[in-house]
Scaffold this motif. Sequence first.
Motif, PDB file in Angstrom:
ATOM      1  N   ALA A   1       0.837  -1.206   0.000  1.00  0.00           N
ATOM      2  CA  ALA A   1       0.000   0.000   0.000  1.00  0.00           C
ATOM      3  C   ALA A   1       0.867   1.249   0.000  1.00  0.00           C
ATOM      4  O   ALA A   1       0.556   2.239  -0.674  1.00  0.00           O
ATOM      5  CB  ALA A   1      -0.914   0.006   1.223  1.00  0.00           C
ATOM      6  N   GLY A   2       1.983   1.188   0.732  1.00  0.00           N
ATOM      7  CA  GLY A   2       2.891   2.337   0.775  1.00  0.00           C
ATOM      8  C   GLY A   2       3.488   2.617  -0.586  1.00  0.00           C
ATOM      9  O   GLY A   2       3.587   3.773  -1.008  1.00  0.00           O
ATOM     10  N   ILE A   3       3.876   1.537  -1.284  1.00  0.00           N
ATOM     11  CA  ILE A   3       4.456   1.734  -2.614  1.00  0.00           C
ATOM     12  C   ILE A   3       3.418   2.333  -3.550  1.00  0.00           C
ATOM     13  O   ILE A   3       3.711   3.234  -4.338  1.00  0.00           O
ATOM     14  CB  ILE A   3       5.006   0.390  -3.156  1.00  0.00           C
ATOM     15  CG1 ILE A   3       6.256  -0.006  -2.348  1.00  0.00           C
ATOM     16  CG2 ILE A   3       5.356   0.511  -4.627  1.00  0.00           C
ATOM     17  CD1 ILE A   3       6.726  -1.415  -2.574  1.00  0.00           C
ATOM     18  N   ALA A   4       2.189   1.875  -3.424  1.00  0.00           N
ATOM     19  CA  ALA A   4       1.119   2.435  -4.267  1.00  0.00           C
ATOM     20  C   ALA A   4       0.950   3.930  -3.976  1.00  0.00           C
ATOM     21  O   ALA A   4       0.845   4.749  -4.894  1.00  0.00           O
ATOM     22  CB  ALA A   4      -0.191   1.700  -4.004  1.00  0.00           C
TER      23      ALA A   4
ATOM     24  N   LEU B   1      15.217   2.057   1.129  1.00  0.00           N
ATOM     25  CA  LEU B   1      14.736   2.944   0.066  1.00  0.00           C
ATOM     26  C   LEU B   1      13.276   3.319   0.307  1.00  0.00           C
ATOM     27  O   LEU B   1      12.884   4.483   0.201  1.00  0.00           O
ATOM     28  CB  LEU B   1      14.886   2.235  -1.281  1.00  0.00           C
ATOM     29  CG  LEU B   1      14.614   3.094  -2.509  1.00  0.00           C
ATOM     30  CD1 LEU B   1      15.668   4.182  -2.650  1.00  0.00           C
ATOM     31  CD2 LEU B   1      14.552   2.242  -3.775  1.00  0.00           C
ATOM     32  N   LEU B   2      12.484   2.302   0.655  1.00  0.00           N
ATOM     33  CA  LEU B   2      11.059   2.545   0.890  1.00  0.00           C
ATOM     34  C   LEU B   2      10.865   3.540   2.038  1.00  0.00           C
ATOM     35  O   LEU B   2      10.081   4.490   1.938  1.00  0.00           O
ATOM     36  CB  LEU B   2      10.344   1.230   1.207  1.00  0.00           C
ATOM     37  CG  LEU B   2       8.837   1.316   1.481  1.00  0.00           C
ATOM     38  CD1 LEU B   2       8.112   1.917   0.303  1.00  0.00           C
ATOM     39  CD2 LEU B   2       8.271  -0.063   1.805  1.00  0.00           C
ATOM     40  N   ALA B   3      11.639   3.334   3.117  1.00  0.00           N
ATOM     41  CA  ALA B   3      11.518   4.239   4.266  1.00  0.00           C
ATOM     42  C   ALA B   3      11.926   5.656   3.878  1.00  0.00           C
ATOM     43  O   ALA B   3      11.253   6.636   4.193  1.00  0.00           O
ATOM     44  CB  ALA B   3      12.374   3.735   5.425  1.00  0.00           C
ATOM     45  N   GLY B   4      13.051   5.733   3.151  1.00  0.00           N
ATOM     46  CA  GLY B   4      13.552   7.040   2.745  1.00  0.00           C
ATOM     47  C   GLY B   4      12.571   7.767   1.850  1.00  0.00           C
ATOM     48  O   GLY B   4      12.276   8.947   2.052  1.00  0.00           O
ATOM     49  N   LEU B   5      12.054   7.036   0.864  1.00  0.00           N
ATOM     50  CA  LEU B   5      11.127   7.666  -0.073  1.00  0.00           C
ATOM     51  C   LEU B   5       9.845   8.099   0.625  1.00  0.00           C
ATOM     52  O   LEU B   5       9.289   9.159   0.333  1.00  0.00           O
ATOM     53  CB  LEU B   5      10.786   6.706  -1.222  1.00  0.00           C
ATOM     54  CG  LEU B   5      11.866   6.553  -2.292  1.00  0.00           C
ATOM     55  CD1 LEU B   5      11.446   5.526  -3.332  1.00  0.00           C
ATOM     56  CD2 LEU B   5      12.149   7.891  -2.965  1.00  0.00           C
ATOM     57  N   SER B   6       9.389   7.251   1.565  1.00  0.00           N
ATOM     58  CA  SER B   6       8.153   7.596   2.263  1.00  0.00           C
ATOM     59  C   SER B   6       8.308   8.899   3.026  1.00  0.00           C
ATOM     60  O   SER B   6       7.414   9.740   3.023  1.00  0.00           O
ATOM     61  CB  SER B   6       7.738   6.496   3.234  1.00  0.00           C
ATOM     62  OG  SER B   6       7.604   5.285   2.552  1.00  0.00           O
ATOM     63  N   SER B   7       9.473   9.047   3.681  1.00  0.00           N
ATOM     64  CA  SER B   7       9.622  10.289   4.432  1.00  0.00           C
ATOM     65  C   SER B   7       9.900  11.456   3.490  1.00  0.00           C
ATOM     66  O   SER B   7       9.483  12.583   3.763  1.00  0.00           O
ATOM     67  CB  SER B   7      10.687  10.166   5.507  1.00  0.00           C
ATOM     68  OG  SER B   7      11.944  10.030   4.917  1.00  0.00           O
TER      69      SER B   7
ATOM     70  N   SER C   1       8.076  15.641   2.240  1.00  0.00           N
ATOM     71  CA  SER C   1       8.809  16.900   2.182  1.00  0.00           C
ATOM     72  C   SER C   1       8.775  17.509   0.793  1.00  0.00           C
ATOM     73  O   SER C   1       8.547  18.691   0.612  1.00  0.00           O
ATOM     74  CB  SER C   1      10.271  16.671   2.555  1.00  0.00           C
ATOM     75  OG  SER C   1      10.366  15.878   3.697  1.00  0.00           O
ATOM     76  N   LEU C   2       9.003  16.636  -0.192  1.00  0.00           N
ATOM     77  CA  LEU C   2       9.142  17.115  -1.556  1.00  0.00           C
ATOM     78  C   LEU C   2       7.940  17.908  -2.042  1.00  0.00           C
ATOM     79  O   LEU C   2       8.077  18.876  -2.778  1.00  0.00           O
ATOM     80  CB  LEU C   2       9.348  15.927  -2.500  1.00  0.00           C
ATOM     81  CG  LEU C   2      10.745  15.348  -2.465  1.00  0.00           C
ATOM     82  CD1 LEU C   2      10.833  14.171  -3.406  1.00  0.00           C
ATOM     83  CD2 LEU C   2      11.725  16.428  -2.865  1.00  0.00           C
ATOM     84  N   THR C   3       6.758  17.469  -1.571  1.00  0.00           N
ATOM     85  CA  THR C   3       5.552  18.060  -2.135  1.00  0.00           C
ATOM     86  C   THR C   3       5.459  19.544  -1.848  1.00  0.00           C
ATOM     87  O   THR C   3       4.838  20.276  -2.585  1.00  0.00           O
ATOM     88  CB  THR C   3       4.305  17.369  -1.578  1.00  0.00           C
ATOM     89  OG1 THR C   3       4.406  17.368  -0.168  1.00  0.00           O
ATOM     90  CG2 THR C   3       4.216  15.957  -2.059  1.00  0.00           C
ATOM     91  N   LEU C   4       6.092  19.994  -0.766  1.00  0.00           N
ATOM     92  CA  LEU C   4       6.024  21.421  -0.447  1.00  0.00           C
ATOM     93  C   LEU C   4       6.971  22.237  -1.304  1.00  0.00           C
ATOM     94  O   LEU C   4       6.826  23.437  -1.443  1.00  0.00           O
ATOM     95  CB  LEU C   4       6.412  21.650   1.014  1.00  0.00           C
ATOM     96  CG  LEU C   4       5.285  21.808   2.008  1.00  0.00           C
ATOM     97  CD1 LEU C   4       5.858  22.197   3.341  1.00  0.00           C
ATOM     98  CD2 LEU C   4       4.308  22.849   1.534  1.00  0.00           C
ATOM     99  N   LEU C   5       7.971  21.562  -1.852  1.00  0.00           N
ATOM    100  CA  LEU C   5       9.044  22.293  -2.506  1.00  0.00           C
ATOM    101  C   LEU C   5       8.759  22.594  -3.964  1.00  0.00           C
ATOM    102  O   LEU C   5       9.349  23.481  -4.545  1.00  0.00           O
ATOM    103  CB  LEU C   5      10.345  21.500  -2.394  1.00  0.00           C
ATOM    104  CG  LEU C   5      10.815  21.350  -0.958  1.00  0.00           C
ATOM    105  CD1 LEU C   5      11.983  20.399  -0.881  1.00  0.00           C
ATOM    106  CD2 LEU C   5      11.212  22.705  -0.419  1.00  0.00           C
ATOM    107  N   VAL C   6       7.897  21.806  -4.564  1.00  0.00           N
ATOM    108  CA  VAL C   6       7.526  22.101  -5.938  1.00  0.00           C
ATOM    109  C   VAL C   6       6.405  23.130  -5.866  1.00  0.00           C
ATOM    110  O   VAL C   6       5.349  22.852  -5.334  1.00  0.00           O
ATOM    111  CB  VAL C   6       7.040  20.831  -6.659  1.00  0.00           C
ATOM    112  CG1 VAL C   6       6.775  21.138  -8.114  1.00  0.00           C
ATOM    113  CG2 VAL C   6       8.065  19.731  -6.516  1.00  0.00           C
ATOM    114  N   PRO C   7       6.656  24.334  -6.357  1.00  0.00           N
ATOM    115  CA  PRO C   7       5.661  25.391  -6.180  1.00  0.00           C
ATOM    116  C   PRO C   7       4.311  24.996  -6.772  1.00  0.00           C
ATOM    117  O   PRO C   7       4.257  24.453  -7.867  1.00  0.00           O
ATOM    118  CB  PRO C   7       6.255  26.564  -6.961  1.00  0.00           C
ATOM    119  CG  PRO C   7       7.698  26.280  -7.056  1.00  0.00           C
ATOM    120  CD  PRO C   7       7.842  24.794  -7.072  1.00  0.00           C
TER     121      PRO C   7
END
Lengths: 336, 540
Positions: free
Chosen positions: B13-16, B369-375, B379-385
């Motif tokens: 589910a996390g990967i999805a 990788l999964l843990a890193g990407l999940s966290s 964060s990333l979503t805030l950085l793309v205007p």
Amino acid sequence: MRKYRFLPSALAALFPFIATPAVSADKALTVYTYESFIAEWGPGPKIEAAFEAECGCDLKWVGVADGVALLNRLKLEGDKAEAGIVLGLDTNLVAEARATGLFEAHGLDTSAVQIPGGFSDDVFIPYDYGHFAVIYDSEAIGTPPASLKELVEGDPEQKIVIQDPRTSTPGLGLLLWMKSVYGEDAAQAWQKLSKRVLTVTPGWSEAYGLFTSGEAPMVLSYTTSPAYHMVAEETNRYQAAEFSEGHYLQIEVAGLLANAPDKELARQFLGFMMTPGFQNEIPTNNWMMPAAPVTMDLPEAFSKLVSPETTFLYSPEEVAENRAAWIEEWLGAMSR
Amino acid sequence: MLTRAEHRTSRVAGIAALLCVGLALAAPLAVLLSHGGGTGVSSSQGDYLLRITRFTLLQAGLSTLLSLLFAVPLARALARRPVFPGRRWLISLFAVPLGLPPLVAALGLIEIWGRNGIANKGLGLLGAETPFSIYGLSGILIAHVFFNLPLAIRLILPALERLPPEYWKTAANLGMGGLSLFRLVEWPAMRRSAAGAAGLVFMLCATSFTLVLVLGGGPAATTLEVAIYQALRFDFDPGRAVLLSLIQVGLTLVVMLALKLISAPTEAGDTKGGASNRPDVSGGVHAVPDAMLIGLGGVFVGAPMAAVLVSGLNADMSRLLGDALFWRAATTSLLIGLAAASLSVMLASLLVRARYSADARPGSAMMGLLAGLSSAAGSLTLLVPPVVLGAGWFLMLGGGTGQLLAPLAVITLVNALMALPFVMRVMEPAHQGTMERNGRLSMSLGLVGLNRLWQIDMPAMLPALATGFVFAVALSLGDLGAIALFGSDRIVTLPWLLYQKLGSYRTSDAAGLALLLGGLTMGLMILADRLGNRNGSGLR
């Protein structure tokens, strides 16, 4: 979009708060414009009623944030735009708009249009205009600057709020105004003015909000701004300062899209735009000067407005060519 | 603690969820890149970029430092005082800045700190001759602390409140002083939340736009976000906008990784939830400093909001409330907010659980990788205007004329993504705590799968879920909507209406709308806090 046609109506049934398009007539025309033109209190709804009575068609407005957003939307959509008319670009955007190749010559007689300094173009027709001006709070300033020179060299403790030419139309207007008056010496003039600049806001709304909340006694706006305060708020507190060198002009224009679904109807609208049925709604709804004769009596406030004797205006091509360099010059002078 | 099957489900589910977030972010960027030829960056622009990058990092770094510097002692003081009149109100009030459009907050701040503000008038009475000016770095910092101090407190405080009462009793019995209590009990408990809050605050400040320009005093105060906005809007150079966005993402990621180093996972232990009595402070040694600190914090955050309230009350409320357009805008905003919040909470739940599950198997590269990407997703979503996301999605959907569903979906999606970092930060510690508290018990009872999710995990996480949900709604309510820049045919939201009024001289109407918007956020927050508390206590 055709195959999803049922969706908007289904959605509208589910969520009645979303306005549904008016009942469709045989002919329909979509006009892209900026949001404040078609706000409840803007000229849009009245013009729509007047034009629909004349053409027996359905006029649909699509509003975006402002003139710049209008051009961007066109660039994003390309020839897929469903509109026939784009209304609300200003002369500084005209060269870029023409370069998209999405517009077509209007082929109409535009002799009714009267703009200070004159403006004639085979693609774009003006529908209103306004001069940029420094508006001051008469309760905070006794004698306002009488020229751009006095503004630049005046008391640094008496502040002005201006807009950023990188993000706003009036901001670019002031940049061009300074360039018109100072030419090669614009950078030094900006450096001097920067001491009087309280802050540089991203758009007109922020600057005007700071001004009316009393944070600064001056703001860059339009000669017509005091008309709103006099007519709608019945106060003479906010006035425009007349500058002896002259004022920079902003002209708002409309154009015909080459891919218009019904070109004849679109041309009819452009023709209507130059008649009193359209022009009468401009002064007290869009708070700009009408570009063609009106048949209404303008409120008395309009006779009290500054009407500049000298008008500055760069051609759209000059602006397109120099904008980047001039903004860079501005950045250098203002960041010092 | 999860069973093998539960682990598998969580990871899949996390990967999805990751794929959804990744696609929602990457697709618009790719479309924008392919649309406009990138013009590259000239050398003079290079200098400009270097300068604004430096300024972006400087102001964001200082803003974060200041926010956290005040948030940590304030959260401690609030945790020490579980009962005082108005405490709940204060904590609900702390969520309101989140839902205020930046311009509204800026005008409120100016009423207090501006040239003609209350602070300057006070100094004038004391004999100061020239007013102090906040325009410049100081104004930016004041504004960012106003927005982010309350947010950081709200993120840190639950970490302290989750500590079981035994900790405080033991501390009292041992006669621990303030310093050793902080070092041995409080800081370990809040370290993770504080680092998470710091990361979030840094991102919010790095991408700040309106506040930086309005209060920055001139183009010397320019952030990368301004350059992105300019590239996309005025120069219409999607290539450059995407390039600048990627620079922004890269730089901020470096800072986030650095923060990660100090936020090693903590033992949540057996936690209680909710404010507990504090035998260790019953002596009242801290009473006066605590009251002063809380009072100062409350005034700092409350005063600009009071200014918004006062100017809002001058508006013609009966006319505003009688306006059909207002109700249309309010309903649209609320529905978008609810939809965005649901999506955000759902994605956050999946990501948080996947991360927990992946962390449970250290050593595996895939799981790392999964843990890193999940966290990172948080964060990333805030950085793309949002303006870049909106433009890309608009392009993908082939324009918006006549469409209603597509722009609504885009606004909802962008808002949900924007809220994801907030929601994840609220839910992560709560989830961790639940797992450690109930995991073994559930397994020994044979309560697994959906049953467990429904009967144990969900109720235990309800306070966090409710808070996260309302955070997301508030954020969405205050968002002007990326789509606004490109046309949103018949969609009118509250901030959109507010800006429309401001853009046509109707300042007092706008002030009235700001008050209603703030009131709505406050109401929702109070509701969430009450709901969370009631269910939380019902469980125990």
